[in-house]
Structure formats: structure tokens, C-alpha cells
Design a protein around this motif. Structure first.
Motif, PDB file in Angstrom:
ATOM      1  N   ARG A  86       0.830  -1.209   0.000  1.00 50.37           N
ATOM      2  CA  ARG A  86       0.000   0.000   0.000  1.00 50.37           C
ATOM      3  C   ARG A  86       0.863   1.256   0.000  1.00 50.37           C
ATOM      4  NH1 ARG A  86      -3.137  -3.117   3.725  1.00 50.37           N
ATOM      5  NH2 ARG A  86      -2.151  -2.024   5.481  1.00 50.37           N
ATOM      6  N   ARG A  87       1.961   1.228   0.698  1.00 46.22           N
ATOM      7  CA  ARG A  87       2.871   2.379   0.725  1.00 46.22           C
ATOM      8  C   ARG A  87       3.424   2.666  -0.659  1.00 46.22           C
ATOM      9  NH1 ARG A  87       8.070   3.367   0.606  1.00 46.22           N
ATOM     10  NH2 ARG A  87       8.554   1.151   0.416  1.00 46.22           N
ATOM     11  N   ILE A  88       3.843   1.606  -1.340  1.00 48.18           N
ATOM     12  CA  ILE A  88       4.387   1.785  -2.692  1.00 48.18           C
ATOM     13  C   ILE A  88       3.311   2.301  -3.638  1.00 48.18           C
ATOM     14  CG2 ILE A  88       5.374   0.562  -4.665  1.00 48.18           C
ATOM     15  CD1 ILE A  88       6.781  -1.290  -2.682  1.00 48.18           C
ATOM     16  N   ALA A 114       2.876   5.946  -3.053  1.00 45.93           N
ATOM     17  CA  ALA A 114       3.998   6.707  -3.599  1.00 45.93           C
ATOM     18  C   ALA A 114       3.891   6.813  -5.118  1.00 45.93           C
ATOM     19  CB  ALA A 114       5.311   6.048  -3.200  1.00 45.93           C
ATOM     20  N   LEU A 115       3.512   5.717  -5.775  1.00 44.20           N
ATOM     21  CA  LEU A 115       3.367   5.746  -7.242  1.00 44.20           C
ATOM     22  C   LEU A 115       2.225   6.662  -7.662  1.00 44.20           C
ATOM     23  CD1 LEU A 115       3.926   1.960  -8.074  1.00 44.20           C
ATOM     24  CD2 LEU A 115       5.514   3.865  -8.466  1.00 44.20           C
ATOM     25  N   ARG A 142      10.436  10.495  -3.817  1.00 43.56           N
ATOM     26  CA  ARG A 142      10.842   9.130  -3.480  1.00 43.56           C
ATOM     27  C   ARG A 142       9.809   8.493  -2.570  1.00 43.56           C
ATOM     28  NH1 ARG A 142      17.308   9.718  -2.050  1.00 43.56           N
ATOM     29  NH2 ARG A 142      17.979  10.476  -4.119  1.00 43.56           N
ATOM     30  N   PRO A 143       9.695   7.151  -2.640  1.00 44.22           N
ATOM     31  CA  PRO A 143       8.759   6.475  -1.718  1.00 44.22           C
ATOM     32  C   PRO A 143       9.119   6.734  -0.282  1.00 44.22           C
ATOM     33  CG  PRO A 143       9.466   4.987  -3.465  1.00 44.22           C
ATOM     34  CD  PRO A 143      10.335   6.208  -3.557  1.00 44.22           C
ATOM     35  N   ALA A 155       0.496  11.705 -10.115  1.00 48.47           N
ATOM     36  CA  ALA A 155      -0.237  12.969 -10.009  1.00 48.47           C
ATOM     37  C   ALA A 155       0.675  14.156 -10.245  1.00 48.47           C
ATOM     38  CB  ALA A 155      -0.903  13.077  -8.630  1.00 48.47           C
ATOM     39  N   LYS A 156       1.876  14.105  -9.690  1.00 44.04           N
ATOM     40  CA  LYS A 156       2.808  15.213  -9.871  1.00 44.04           C
ATOM     41  C   LYS A 156       3.320  15.271 -11.304  1.00 44.04           C
ATOM     42  CE  LYS A 156       4.303  15.765  -5.109  1.00 44.04           C
ATOM     43  NZ  LYS A 156       5.455  15.865  -4.176  1.00 44.04           N
ATOM     44  N   ALA A 157       3.529  14.087 -11.929  1.00 41.55           N
ATOM     45  CA  ALA A 157       3.977  14.070 -13.319  1.00 41.55           C
ATOM     46  C   ALA A 157       2.905  14.676 -14.229  1.00 41.55           C
ATOM     47  CB  ALA A 157       4.285  12.644 -13.752  1.00 41.55           C
TER      48      ALA A 157
END
Length: 316
Positions: A289-291, A294-295, A310-311, A300-302
């Protein structure tokens, strides 16, 4: 039969005449007036107070942890220290072995799952919280909780106890007997707390290493149990024969005791492996779930042209 009519060894150990052990003795030989009973009551009260403090300020504390610590941990210890188990633990080595297994394995496992240190850190004021953290990160705690050190203590203790004169001393002297009870609990906590405990401790190994260490402990219980079963010498020397109880066969009882140690050690070890697997799966799910989070943030930022991140580090 009166106490002064008993053989000297029985009288010196503080035992009075006991009828044959039956399940009913668990309830008819209860002794609530003891230091261990007081310690258990105080521990339960302090834990309950901590949970109450958290709820008073609106914080959540899992009910499962409370049940594990109070019912599973303190409750299992009470079941072998204030009931008929305690009354017969210097009369029947098989009863003593049940007590040994609970104090060194069952109780510590549930105490660890109750996360009392985490509860204390969330409840204590800043100064005592800082002092507790200093103890947790002290060199002494780092050494004794290092898995290989704790493993060595946990494995060596029963061999030293049963194959030296130490066991006879526990039968003859009440204070030595009580000290061994505490020793069982402490060494069990040192071994199990870093392996499956939820509290913040140094030297915590990854789950594969913890599982391997647990697997490695199984043969030692098997060897010890079989050795006791096959031994031609009675543990404690002539203590049990000198009790003069017509219903007691010390040799047969010792065989039963070895079997309890053998089977009990394997049952508890397999159960603990199951707990480790569950914790391992849950940790993997949290990591996944953390990964994913992060993805999702990076995507969203891209999409908005922002910088990638970074994660975040995982916290067990």
C-alpha cells in the motif's frame, strides 16, 4: 496427615499433604495471597489505566492488544502461579513442566503481543517517556535483546536448570523457586519480544530471520524432552521418592514431564511461526500500500508537471 508427620524434605520445601492431582485441584488449591498475585494485579491495573488514559483523550488502542496482555499474558501466568498448578509444582515434575512451558513461552508471547511499552510511551509525560526511551536504547538492552544472545539464554536455561544441582535447590528453597519463576518469564520475554513483539525495540530482525530462529529452537526442546524421558536418574534426586506419597510414581511422572516438554515446545513453536507468518503478510500488505501511494503521488505530480518524490520509508 499433619505437616510434622511428613518426611523432612517435604516439610522443608513448605509442602503439606496433597491428594492425587486432578483437574478439580486447579480450583480447590487456589492461593491468591502471594507476591506473584499482587504483581499480576498491579500489572493489569497499570495497563488498564494506560488504556483508560488514551481513551479519555480520544485516542484508540486496539482491544486485541488489551486482551492479549491481560487475558493471554497475565491470565496464563496466573493460571500456573495462583492455582493448583502452583500447589503441586514441587510434588509432581509433570505439573512443574506445564508451569515451565507457560511461564517461559505462552505468557511472554501474549505479553509481547500486548505492546505494553508502546502503551507506556503514548501515556507517559515527556520526562518519564524520555527516560524509558533511554533505557530501551541503552547498551545493556541492546545486548540482552540481540536475537542470538536471547536465543542462547532461552535455550541454555532449561539444560542448566535440570541437569545441575539448581533444580534441587528450587525444590528445597522457596525463594529460589520463586526466583526461577521470574527468570522463566524474563528470559521468555527477552526471546519472544524482539521476534514478534509490537513494541519499538533495537535489534529487530527481518521476518525470515525471526522465523529461522524460531525453527532452530524446536530441536532443543525435542532433545531436552527426550533426554528427560529416557533418563534413568530422577531430576531432583531423592526429593520425590522421599515425599512418601502412595499415589506418586516419580519415574513415570518424569516420563510424562519429558513428553510435555517435547510436545509443548513443538506446539508453541508452530503456533508462533503462524503468528510470525500473519505479521509478515500484514507487513507486506502495508509495504504494498505504501508503494501504491507513492506511485500515485508521482503520477499525479507528473501529470501536473511537479517534481517526482521518493517512496516514503516503511515503518513496521
Amino acid at each position: 496427615m499433619r505437616l510434622h508427620d511428613l518426611p523432612p524434605l517435604a516439610a522443608d520445601g513448605g509442602d503439606t499433604y496433597l491428594p492425587p492431582f486432578t483437574p478439580a485441584a486447579l480450583f480447590t488449591e487456589i492461593n491468591l495471597v502471594s507476591l506473584i498475585a499482587l504483581a499480576l494485579l498491579v500489572s493489569a491495573a497499570l495497563y488498564g489505566y494506560g488504556v483508560w488514559r488514551l481513551r479519555q483523550r480520544g485516542d484508540h488502542w486496539p482491544a486485541g492488544r488489551t486482551a492479549a496482555f491481560v487475558a493471554g499474558g497475565l491470565g496464563s501466568i496466573a493460571s500456573v502461579t495462583v492455582t493448583g498448578i502452583e500447589a503441586y509444582d514441587t510434588t509432581l515434575i509433570s505439573v512443574h513442566m506445564v508451569q515451565h512451558m507457560v511461564l517461559s513461552m505462552v505468557g511472554p508471547i501474549f505479553l509481547a503481543l500486548g505492546a505494553p511499552t508502546t502503551l507506556a510511551l503514548r501515556v507517559l509525560a515527556p520526562r518519564p517517556r524520555k527516560a524509558l526511551l533511554a533505557v530501551l536504547h541503552s547498551r545493556f538492552v541492546r545486548v540482552v535483546t540481540f536475537p542470538l544472545v536471547a536465543f542462547g539464554l532461552f535455550i541454555a536455561n532449561p539444560f542448566v536448570l535440570y541437569f545441575t544441582s539448581a533444580y534441587r535447590q528450587t525444590l528445597e528453597h522457596v525463594w529460589v523457586h520463586e526466583f526461577v519463576h521470574v527468570h522463566f518469564i524474563v528470559t521468555g520475554c527477552l526471546f519472544f519480544w524482539p521476534l514478534l513483539g509490537l513494541d519499538p525495540l533495537p535489534n529487530r530482525w527481518p521476518y525470515p530471520g525471526r522465523a529461522l530462529l524460531m525453527v532452530l529452537s524446536v530441536p532443543f526442546h525435542t532433545v531436552l524432552g527426550l533426554t528427560i524421558m529416557q533418563s534413568k536418574e530422577l531430576l531432583g534426586g531423592d526429593w520425590y521418592p522421599n515425599l512418601g506419597l502412595s499415589w506418586l510414581d516419580p519415574a513415570a511422572d518424569q516420563v510424562t514431564a519429558g513428553g510435555i516438554l517435547w510436545a509443548g515446545g513443538e506446539i508453541v513453536s508452530v503456533t508462533m511461526l503462524g503468528i510470525l507468518v500473519v505479521q509478515w503478510v500484514r507487513q507486506s500488505e502495508r509495504e504494498a500500500r505504501r508503494i501504491d501511494r507513492a506511485l500515485d503521488r508521482e503520477e499525479a505530480k507528473a501529470a501536473t508537471g511537479g517534481p517526482a518524490t521518493r517512496p516514503e520509508p516503511d515503518a513496521e
